[in-house]
Design a protein around this motif. Sequence first.
Motif, PDB file in Angstrom:
ATOM      1  N   ALA A  24      12.156  23.489  62.968  1.00 37.12           N
ATOM      2  CA  ALA A  24      11.318  24.066  61.919  1.00 37.12           C
ATOM      3  C   ALA A  24       9.867  23.763  62.230  1.00 37.12           C
ATOM      4  CB  ALA A  24      11.701  23.486  60.562  1.00 37.12           C
ATOM      5  N   LEU A  25       9.023  24.766  62.068  1.00 37.18           N
ATOM      6  CA  LEU A  25       7.607  24.558  62.341  1.00 37.18           C
ATOM      7  C   LEU A  25       7.036  23.547  61.363  1.00 37.18           C
ATOM      8  CD1 LEU A  25       6.461  28.229  62.993  1.00 37.18           C
ATOM      9  CD2 LEU A  25       6.871  26.436  64.683  1.00 37.18           C
ATOM     10  N   PRO A  26       6.271  22.584  61.840  1.00 35.09           N
ATOM     11  CA  PRO A  26       5.720  21.566  60.936  1.00 35.09           C
ATOM     12  C   PRO A  26       4.636  22.140  60.048  1.00 35.09           C
ATOM     13  CG  PRO A  26       4.825  21.290  63.145  1.00 35.09           C
ATOM     14  CD  PRO A  26       5.869  22.386  63.234  1.00 35.09           C
ATOM     15  N   SER A  27       4.601  21.658  58.807  1.00 38.73           N
ATOM     16  CA  SER A  27       3.469  21.993  57.947  1.00 38.73           C
ATOM     17  C   SER A  27       2.285  21.136  58.370  1.00 38.73           C
ATOM     18  CB  SER A  27       3.834  21.721  56.487  1.00 38.73           C
ATOM     19  OG  SER A  27       4.241  20.382  56.332  1.00 38.73           O
ATOM     20  N   SER A  28       1.143  21.384  57.803  1.00 34.05           N
ATOM     21  CA  SER A  28      -0.044  20.671  58.284  1.00 34.05           C
ATOM     22  C   SER A  28       0.133  19.168  58.081  1.00 34.05           C
ATOM     23  CB  SER A  28      -1.282  21.158  57.529  1.00 34.05           C
ATOM     24  OG  SER A  28      -1.328  20.660  56.243  1.00 34.05           O
ATOM     25  N   GLY A  29      -0.054  18.439  59.164  1.00 28.44           N
ATOM     26  CA  GLY A  29       0.048  16.998  59.110  1.00 28.44           C
ATOM     27  C   GLY A  29       1.466  16.461  59.176  1.00 28.44           C
ATOM     28  N   ALA A  30       2.471  17.335  59.088  1.00 31.78           N
ATOM     29  CA  ALA A  30       3.863  16.884  59.096  1.00 31.78           C
ATOM     30  C   ALA A  30       4.425  16.934  60.503  1.00 31.78           C
ATOM     31  CB  ALA A  30       4.705  17.757  58.163  1.00 31.78           C
ATOM     32  N   ARG A  31       5.487  16.208  60.718  1.00 35.38           N
ATOM     33  CA  ARG A  31       6.142  16.208  62.021  1.00 35.38           C
ATOM     34  C   ARG A  31       7.143  17.347  62.085  1.00 35.38           C
ATOM     35  NH1 ARG A  31       7.458  10.523  64.579  1.00 35.38           N
ATOM     36  NH2 ARG A  31       7.401  11.956  66.342  1.00 35.38           N
ATOM     37  N   MET A  32       7.443  17.743  63.315  1.00 31.89           N
ATOM     38  CA  MET A  32       8.423  18.796  63.514  1.00 31.89           C
ATOM     39  C   MET A  32       9.765  18.356  62.959  1.00 31.89           C
ATOM     40  SD  MET A  32       9.490  20.647  67.098  1.00 31.89           S
ATOM     41  CE  MET A  32       7.831  21.245  67.367  1.00 31.89           C
ATOM     42  N   GLY A  33      10.422  19.236  62.217  1.00 31.31           N
ATOM     43  CA  GLY A  33      11.705  18.915  61.624  1.00 31.31           C
ATOM     44  C   GLY A  33      12.781  19.886  62.068  1.00 31.31           C
ATOM     45  N   LEU A  34      13.887  19.901  61.320  1.00 34.24           N
ATOM     46  CA  LEU A  34      15.010  20.768  61.646  1.00 34.24           C
ATOM     47  C   LEU A  34      15.399  21.606  60.451  1.00 34.24           C
ATOM     48  CD1 LEU A  34      17.465  18.417  63.587  1.00 34.24           C
ATOM     49  CD2 LEU A  34      16.256  20.382  64.515  1.00 34.24           C
ATOM     50  N   SER A  35      15.779  22.827  60.728  1.00 32.41           N
ATOM     51  CA  SER A  35      16.453  23.645  59.737  1.00 32.41           C
ATOM     52  C   SER A  35      17.841  23.935  60.292  1.00 32.41           C
ATOM     53  CB  SER A  35      15.685  24.959  59.506  1.00 32.41           C
ATOM     54  OG  SER A  35      15.654  25.721  60.702  1.00 32.41           O
ATOM     55  N   CYS A  36      18.735  24.409  59.454  1.00 37.27           N
ATOM     56  CA  CYS A  36      20.087  24.680  59.923  1.00 37.27           C
ATOM     57  C   CYS A  36      20.489  26.082  59.505  1.00 37.27           C
ATOM     58  CB  CYS A  36      21.079  23.655  59.380  1.00 37.27           C
ATOM     59  SG  CYS A  36      22.675  23.717  60.216  1.00 37.27           S
ATOM     60  N   ASP A  37      20.623  26.960  60.474  1.00 34.05           N
ATOM     61  CA  ASP A  37      21.059  28.321  60.230  1.00 34.05           C
ATOM     62  C   ASP A  37      22.552  28.424  60.490  1.00 34.05           C
ATOM     63  OD1 ASP A  37      18.384  29.045  59.773  1.00 34.05           O
ATOM     64  OD2 ASP A  37      18.058  29.406  61.912  1.00 34.05           O
ATOM     65  N   VAL A  38      23.100  29.584  60.201  1.00 33.49           N
ATOM     66  CA  VAL A  38      24.497  29.876  60.517  1.00 33.49           C
ATOM     67  C   VAL A  38      24.519  31.074  61.453  1.00 33.49           C
ATOM     68  CG1 VAL A  38      26.722  30.626  59.611  1.00 33.49           C
ATOM     69  CG2 VAL A  38      25.357  28.964  58.344  1.00 33.49           C
ATOM     70  N   LYS A  39      25.214  30.931  62.564  1.00 34.60           N
ATOM     71  CA  LYS A  39      25.371  32.026  63.499  1.00 34.60           C
ATOM     72  C   LYS A  39      26.846  32.216  63.806  1.00 34.60           C
ATOM     73  CE  LYS A  39      20.875  32.037  65.797  1.00 34.60           C
ATOM     74  NZ  LYS A  39      20.174  32.125  67.107  1.00 34.60           N
ATOM     75  N   GLN A  40      27.160  33.335  64.412  1.00 37.68           N
ATOM     76  CA  GLN A  40      28.541  33.612  64.746  1.00 37.68           C
ATOM     77  C   GLN A  40      28.839  33.274  66.199  1.00 37.68           C
ATOM     78  OE1 GLN A  40      29.638  37.663  63.566  1.00 37.68           O
ATOM     79  NE2 GLN A  40      30.623  36.790  61.763  1.00 37.68           N
ATOM     80  N   ALA A  41      30.006  32.711  66.409  1.00 37.90           N
ATOM     81  CA  ALA A  41      30.530  32.465  67.750  1.00 37.90           C
ATOM     82  C   ALA A  41      31.914  33.097  67.822  1.00 37.90           C
ATOM     83  CB  ALA A  41      30.617  30.971  68.025  1.00 37.90           C
ATOM     84  N   TRP A  42      32.400  33.297  69.022  1.00 37.31           N
ATOM     85  CA  TRP A  42      33.705  33.939  69.157  1.00 37.31           C
ATOM     86  C   TRP A  42      34.617  33.118  70.069  1.00 37.31           C
ATOM     87  CZ3 TRP A  42      35.070  35.015  74.146  1.00 37.31           C
ATOM     88  CH2 TRP A  42      34.042  35.140  75.079  1.00 37.31           C
ATOM     89  N   ALA A  43      35.882  33.328  69.861  1.00 37.91           N
ATOM     90  CA  ALA A  43      36.908  32.742  70.723  1.00 37.91           C
ATOM     91  C   ALA A  43      37.984  33.797  70.942  1.00 37.91           C
ATOM     92  CB  ALA A  43      37.510  31.495  70.090  1.00 37.91           C
ATOM     93  N   LYS A  44      38.626  33.738  72.096  1.00 40.20           N
ATOM     94  CA  LYS A  44      39.710  34.666  72.390  1.00 40.20           C
ATOM     95  C   LYS A  44      41.011  34.152  71.775  1.00 40.20           C
ATOM     96  CE  LYS A  44      37.672  35.620  76.933  1.00 40.20           C
ATOM     97  NZ  LYS A  44      37.858  35.419  78.385  1.00 40.20           N
ATOM     98  N   VAL A  45      41.835  35.081  71.380  1.00 39.74           N
ATOM     99  CA  VAL A  45      43.173  34.748  70.891  1.00 39.74           C
ATOM    100  C   VAL A  45      44.155  35.144  71.984  1.00 39.74           C
ATOM    101  CG1 VAL A  45      44.887  35.109  69.089  1.00 39.74           C
ATOM    102  CG2 VAL A  45      42.442  35.182  68.520  1.00 39.74           C
ATOM    103  N   PRO A  46      44.710  34.178  72.704  1.00 39.28           N
ATOM    104  CA  PRO A  46      45.589  34.529  73.823  1.00 39.28           C
ATOM    105  C   PRO A  46      46.842  35.259  73.352  1.00 39.28           C
ATOM    106  CG  PRO A  46      44.952  32.204  73.889  1.00 39.28           C
ATOM    107  CD  PRO A  46      44.542  32.728  72.564  1.00 39.28           C
ATOM    108  N   GLU A  47      47.325  36.156  74.201  1.00 40.24           N
ATOM    109  CA  GLU A  47      48.575  36.826  73.895  1.00 40.24           C
ATOM    110  C   GLU A  47      49.738  35.865  74.154  1.00 40.24           C
ATOM    111  OE1 GLU A  47      49.026  40.471  75.952  1.00 40.24           O
ATOM    112  OE2 GLU A  47      47.249  41.406  75.078  1.00 40.24           O
ATOM    113  N   PRO A  48      50.709  35.816  73.244  1.00 39.45           N
ATOM    114  CA  PRO A  48      51.843  34.902  73.444  1.00 39.45           C
ATOM    115  C   PRO A  48      52.719  35.348  74.613  1.00 39.45           C
ATOM    116  CG  PRO A  48      52.222  36.336  71.549  1.00 39.45           C
ATOM    117  CD  PRO A  48      50.812  36.585  71.985  1.00 39.45           C
TER     118      PRO A  48
END
Length: 391
Positions: free
Chosen positions: A21-45
């Motif tokens: 996260a971009l720091p506000s004036s005088g503040a240190r750089m911090g973190l935000s937490c977003d949500v993104k999508q990831a994928w996985a394969k489903v193997p055929e039995p």
Amino acid sequence: MMTTTSSAVRKTFDIDFPALALPSSGARMGLSCDVKQAWAKVPEPLGQQDRDACRQLIVDLLEQQQAALVAHYYVDAELQDLALQTGGCVGDSLEMARFGSDHPATTLVVAGVRFMGETAKILSPEKRVFMPDLDANCSLDLGCPPDAFAAFCDANPERTVVVYANTSAQVKARADWVVTSSIALEIVTYLHQRGEKLLWGPDRHLGQYIQQQTGADMLLWQGSCLVHNEFKAEELADLKKANPQARVLVHPESPAAVVALADVVGSTSKLIQAVTELPATSFIVATDQGIVHEMQKQAPNKTFIAAPTAGESATCKSCAFCPWMAMNGLAGVANCLQTHSGEIMLDTALGSRALKPIKRMLDFAAAYKKNIRASGDLSRDVHLFSQIGPA
């Protein structure tokens, strides 16, 4: 020829994706937490005939190629048994790393997720390392991009960087220490007693647990494990009431409210050990349910109950099974041995940088086992680790 299918279905999952996260004036750089999508394969039995053919082919090829199959406790039970049958290894990530580097095999097949294959290559650069599917990843690894994590480290240069093993080779190369859940608490205790302030990544729940246990000053990357992040405290409390004799086993990658309900908190290996050492005959298991196969082997007369991963009227994402671990199958193992596909390729310089913090962990673990466990007193023996040197 046994081959994996190119038409495997993909399933998507929401994962935590921390960002600077971009720091506000005088503040240190911090973190935000977003949500993104990831994928996985489903193997055929596979049908029984194909499974039998794959197993025999794997046995033959492992012998012909002087190869060893190294599997994690979370992969399919059939692969775990096959690894042991052929002289390979089933273990947690630290046990897998040690086995691969010590084994005389010239080729390793790693049934697990991508960071495990990379770690095997880092520790054994002279060996060929293959995986059944190189797309088998980890939400912690995916949620800790090397460039963003490096920027976070650069913004906090006074801190010692400690990263969990569930990270890419690039993130490990940026670290001072690499840890697994089986040795993280001891290493952080050691660093805290040295007066070091820590930057921890990527699992926030494991980091919070260690911070609480040690009192260490830790700045946490905000990643999480798709599987362990799903366990629900309220539903777990209800399950405990319904099964009052059961002991609760929790991996510390779980949320704090879940950890608070545990009788035993620890790594995969520690939880397996608990089912043999505790007198209880039933256990509620809050970790990937792939572990139950080994638990049942170790304690065949005991009962294992899956901890809840969804609240009332909710659906679970993983249902306590890692979707990337599930991408490992007999057909994939046979295929990588037969075609030499899925090879882990790692830049030599990168591997050398990543090896240093891993080696520091392994040296510490060896020293801890030799010099500390007999006394049971870490505080009096911090000096015993002086040979490891500062990070």
